[in-house]
Write an enzyme that holds these catalytic residues in place. Structure first.
Site, PDB file in Angstrom:
ATOM      1  N   GLY A 125       0.811  -1.216   0.000  1.00  0.00           N
ATOM      2  CA  GLY A 125       0.000   0.000   0.000  1.00  0.00           C
ATOM      3  C   GLY A 125       0.840   1.259   0.000  1.00  0.00           C
ATOM      4  N   SER A 129       4.287  -0.957  -5.866  1.00  0.00           N
ATOM      5  CA  SER A 129       3.859  -2.067  -6.735  1.00  0.00           C
ATOM      6  C   SER A 129       4.036  -3.449  -6.139  1.00  0.00           C
ATOM      7  CB  SER A 129       4.578  -1.995  -8.095  1.00  0.00           C
ATOM      8  OG  SER A 129       4.256  -0.817  -8.728  1.00  0.00           O
ATOM      9  N   SER A 130       3.646  -3.599  -4.885  1.00  0.00           N
ATOM     10  CA  SER A 130       3.684  -4.944  -4.309  1.00  0.00           C
ATOM     11  C   SER A 130       2.736  -5.864  -5.082  1.00  0.00           C
ATOM     12  CB  SER A 130       3.318  -4.915  -2.827  1.00  0.00           C
ATOM     13  OG  SER A 130       2.061  -4.316  -2.647  1.00  0.00           O
ATOM     14  N   ASP A 175       3.877  -0.550 -14.059  1.00  0.00           N
ATOM     15  CA  ASP A 175       4.352  -1.316 -12.902  1.00  0.00           C
ATOM     16  C   ASP A 175       4.755  -2.730 -13.314  1.00  0.00           C
ATOM     17  OD1 ASP A 175       3.367   0.964 -11.808  1.00  0.00           O
ATOM     18  OD2 ASP A 175       1.675   0.018 -10.781  1.00  0.00           O
TER      19      ASP A 175
HETATM   20  C1  GLA Z   1      -0.153   3.252 -10.535  1.00  0.00           C
HETATM   21  C2  GLA Z   1      -0.552   2.462 -11.780  1.00  0.00           C
HETATM   22  C3  GLA Z   1       0.413   2.730 -12.941  1.00  0.00           C
HETATM   23  C4  GLA Z   1       0.605   4.224 -13.181  1.00  0.00           C
HETATM   24  C5  GLA Z   1       0.885   4.955 -11.862  1.00  0.00           C
HETATM   25  C6  GLA Z   1       0.908   6.448 -12.026  1.00  0.00           C
HETATM   26  O1  GLA Z   1       1.060   2.800 -10.056  1.00  0.00           O
HETATM   27  O2  GLA Z   1      -0.583   1.089 -11.490  1.00  0.00           O
HETATM   28  O3  GLA Z   1      -0.047   2.080 -14.103  1.00  0.00           O
HETATM   29  O4  GLA Z   1      -0.499   4.772 -13.838  1.00  0.00           O
HETATM   30  O5  GLA Z   1      -0.063   4.634 -10.853  1.00  0.00           O
HETATM   31  O6  GLA Z   1       1.971   6.843 -12.818  1.00  0.00           O
END
Ligand code: GLA
Length: 398
Positions: A125, A129-130, A175
């Protein structure tokens, strides 16, 4: 990663009497610049980090799957690959696992039943990008156990589809692609339209410092999906396929034709794409002073035009900026609404940043920050596999 593998194998041995023959790893990511541009077909500059998710598994002789999350009190979910897969409110983490199975089954890939064990160390959170790292690790595991021969881009696309179609967040590709294709010591300039990737070296002597504001993120999914719709409205008003295709003169047109909020969303995307491309040139040249300026502009644009920062994040950015000045850059990173800031910091200033942040941020917000000094790392790779396939080399050069 080693400690995660040991943790999983010790647990698996206890549970099943054997250690798992298949082991894969996929990292989280931090984005240096190019925020909220990916779903506008634009440019991003993330790197994979040295925190991630390990998935270990063994084949079963039936079409059943068991998945155990060591980080969620060793919770186990079971499902049948021959029955429709559904989301599970009592185990939201398992939606990322099932989502990947669901996408690949829909595409008619032949999948095996598996016993799966999962452990990770990406702060959850926090906008690092976990969940993408879990999805990419899962896709890689299915690729390996069923010998599907997927490319790094496909790994990312199928993982993203799991998030879009099964979990329900309309995220872009950044991500998952950063996690699938990361390169040691490099950031990745990704063109989110044709998905081409160029590795850009992080200047030696520079550390990537991530500070988690520890603000609990709220309304992230609904706000995210709203921003995406606003961008689509702007592109539609210009009769363009995506905001990637818009330029300054289009912004002038938009100023007269759409409401102020949609105009500001578009202005962020158009200017952010330009900043991202320019940042690559400065990174290559080691011109941290120029990068510093662009990261500061990016932050202001996300704060004032895209409106995805929160007060505590702005405080953190100001605090770090005061310490590093033009010798490094700092901005919010990820989707926003809390989460982390990223800073490129000359090695000799890292300790000052750490102590300055601990002191000032605590005083101003009564929250304790978490500080991570990260390395730009390799993307998803197979750690152990009895098939001994070529995939074990990893995907970062794909
Ligand atoms: C999140 C989304 C990504 C991207 C970012 C903002 O991490 O998963 O795809 O849009 O926000 O840059």
């Amino acid at each position: 990663m080693k400690h995660l593998i040991e943790k999983i194998q010790t647990f698996a041995l206890k549970q099943t009497g054997e250690s798992m023959p298949f082991v894969v790893f996929a990292p989280g990511r931090v984005n240096l610049i190019g925020e909220h541009t990916d779903y506008n077909d634009g440019f991003v500059l993330p790197c994979a980090i040295d925190y991630g998710t390990v998935v270990a598994a063994r084949l079963r002789s039936d079409q059943q799957v068991t998945a155990t999350a060591l980080d969620y009190a060793e919770q186990t979910v079971c499902f049948d690959l021959q029955a429709p897969l559904e989301r599970d409110q009592n185990a939201p983490w398992s939606d990322y696992v099932k989502g990947v199975f669901s996408v690949l089954l829909d595409l008619n890939y032949p999948l095996n039943g598996l016993d799966i064990f999962i452990a990770g160390d990406v702060p959850q959170g926090a906008g690092l990008s976990s969940s993408a790292s879990l999805q990419v690790a899962m896709t890689l595991m299915l690729n390996e156990t069923a010998q599907l021969g997927l490319t790094a881009v496909q790994l990312a696309q199928f993982s993203q589809r799991a998030e879009n179609d099964f979990v329900g967040c309309q995220c872009g590709i950044m991500d998952q692609l950063a996690s699938a294709a990361g390169r040691v010591g490099h950031a990745l300039l990704i063109d989110c339209r044709d998905l081409s990737i160029e590795a850009v070296q992080i200047p030696s002597g520079t550390e990537i410092v991530i500070v988690n504001s520890n603000v609990r993120r709220g309304l992230v999914e609904s706000e995210y999906n709203t921003r995406r719709q606003e961008c689509e409205r702007a592109a539609l008003a210009l009769n363009l396929p995506a905001l990637r295709d818009a330029d300054d003169s289009d912004l002038k047109t938009l100023a007269l034709t759409v409401d102020d909020r949609v105009f500001r969303r578009a202005r962020h995307v158009v200017t952010e794409n330009a900043r991202t491309l320019a940042s690559c040139d400065h990174l290559r040249a080691g011109a941290l002073d120029q990068l510093s300026r662009l990261m500061a502009e990016s932050h202001r644009s996300l704060r004032d035009d895209f409106e995805v920062t929160v007060e505590q994040i702005d405080i953190l950015v100001d605090c770090i900026d005061t310490i590093i000045g033009e010798r490094g850059g700092v901005r919010m990173t990820g989707g926003g609404f809390g989460g982390c800031v990223v800073a490129l910091v000359p090695k000799d200033l890292v300790d000052d940043v750490k102590s300055g942040v601990l002191d000032a941020y605590q005083k101003a917000t009564e929250l304790d920050p978490s500080i991570y000094v990260c390395r730009a790392s390799a993307g998803a790779h197979v750690v152990d596999s009895p098939t001994g396939s070529n995939h074990t080399k990893g995907y970062h050069d794909a």
